[in-house]
Design a protein around this motif. Structure first.
Motif, PDB file in Angstrom:
ATOM      1  N   LYS A   1     -77.944  43.823 -43.209  1.00 41.98           N
ATOM      2  CA  LYS A   1     -77.645  45.303 -42.827  1.00 41.98           C
ATOM      3  C   LYS A   1     -78.941  46.143 -42.943  1.00 41.98           C
ATOM      4  O   LYS A   1     -79.762  45.866 -43.536  1.00 41.98           O
ATOM      5  CB  LYS A   1     -76.547  45.571 -44.087  1.00 41.98           C
ATOM      6  CG  LYS A   1     -75.339  44.818 -43.986  1.00 41.98           C
ATOM      7  CD  LYS A   1     -74.293  44.823 -42.915  1.00 41.98           C
ATOM      8  CE  LYS A   1     -73.015  44.049 -43.048  1.00 41.98           C
ATOM      9  NZ  LYS A   1     -71.946  44.192 -42.198  1.00 41.98           N
ATOM     10  N   SER A   2     -78.700  47.359 -42.339  1.00 42.89           N
ATOM     11  CA  SER A   2     -79.527  48.284 -41.948  1.00 42.89           C
ATOM     12  C   SER A   2     -79.133  49.587 -42.483  1.00 42.89           C
ATOM     13  O   SER A   2     -78.066  50.041 -42.354  1.00 42.89           O
ATOM     14  CB  SER A   2     -79.884  48.445 -40.479  1.00 42.89           C
ATOM     15  OG  SER A   2     -80.900  49.530 -40.347  1.00 42.89           O
ATOM     16  N   TYR A   3     -80.034  49.912 -43.515  1.00 43.01           N
ATOM     17  CA  TYR A   3     -79.856  51.074 -44.407  1.00 43.01           C
ATOM     18  C   TYR A   3     -80.975  52.186 -44.375  1.00 43.01           C
ATOM     19  O   TYR A   3     -82.274  51.483 -44.392  1.00 43.01           O
ATOM     20  CB  TYR A   3     -79.439  51.132 -45.669  1.00 43.01           C
ATOM     21  CG  TYR A   3     -77.771  50.732 -46.020  1.00 43.01           C
ATOM     22  CD1 TYR A   3     -77.137  51.691 -46.450  1.00 43.01           C
ATOM     23  CD2 TYR A   3     -77.148  49.669 -45.931  1.00 43.01           C
ATOM     24  CE1 TYR A   3     -75.795  51.567 -46.856  1.00 43.01           C
ATOM     25  CE2 TYR A   3     -76.106  49.125 -46.399  1.00 43.01           C
ATOM     26  CZ  TYR A   3     -75.391  50.501 -46.619  1.00 43.01           C
ATOM     27  OH  TYR A   3     -74.072  50.035 -46.865  1.00 43.01           O
ATOM     28  N   THR A   4     -80.699  53.340 -44.309  1.00 43.56           N
ATOM     29  CA  THR A   4     -81.953  54.379 -44.714  1.00 43.56           C
ATOM     30  C   THR A   4     -82.363  54.250 -46.090  1.00 43.56           C
ATOM     31  O   THR A   4     -81.384  53.989 -47.154  1.00 43.56           O
ATOM     32  CB  THR A   4     -81.630  55.863 -44.198  1.00 43.56           C
ATOM     33  OG1 THR A   4     -80.678  56.366 -45.101  1.00 43.56           O
ATOM     34  CG2 THR A   4     -81.284  55.711 -42.553  1.00 43.56           C
ATOM     35  N   VAL A   5     -83.346  54.785 -46.412  1.00 35.39           N
ATOM     36  CA  VAL A   5     -83.709  54.993 -47.907  1.00 35.39           C
ATOM     37  C   VAL A   5     -82.650  55.707 -48.630  1.00 35.39           C
ATOM     38  O   VAL A   5     -82.286  55.645 -49.796  1.00 35.39           O
ATOM     39  CB  VAL A   5     -85.259  55.446 -48.165  1.00 35.39           C
ATOM     40  CG1 VAL A   5     -85.564  55.925 -49.555  1.00 35.39           C
ATOM     41  CG2 VAL A   5     -86.001  54.560 -47.426  1.00 35.39           C
TER      42      VAL A   5
END
Length: 107
Positions: free
Chosen positions: A43-47
């Protein structure tokens, strides 16, 4: 959005890595957790998204419990006094400015 099941996997990974390190002497940064989520859960998340996700599930951001023994207070005080003002810069402009995009009319 991470499902509760996937967050459970993430939580187990975080706890497992803490035990493997022998406690919490190495901090987990948001970017490290972001990388863990990408590699383990795909999965891709921002900080900022990682921080919000952890907060939503009851985890908190914590700083170091104490300062390092090697910290040189005199050097820090000198840096704050001599170098920081140059880095920080002035709070206000020395001359009046304009926020207008167009040149002021010179009538």
């Amino acid at each position: 959005m991470l499902s509760d099941d996937l967050f459970g996997v993430l939580e187990r990974e975080l706890l497992k890595s803490r035990v493997a390190r022998g406690g919490s002497h190495q901090t987990r940064t948001m970017s490290r957790i972001k990388t863990l989520i990408g590699r383990r859960l795909h999965k891709s998340y921002t900080v900022q998204g990682v921080a919000a996700l952890l907060k939503r599930h009851g985890w908190s951001c914590q700083g170091p419990a104490r300062r390092t023994i090697e910290r040189d207070e005199a050097a820090v005080a000198g840096w704050v006094k001599e170098t920081w003002p140059d880095v920080e810069g002035p709070w206000r402009r020395s001359t009046p400015g304009s926020s207008a995009k167009a040149r002021p009319d010179s009538r």
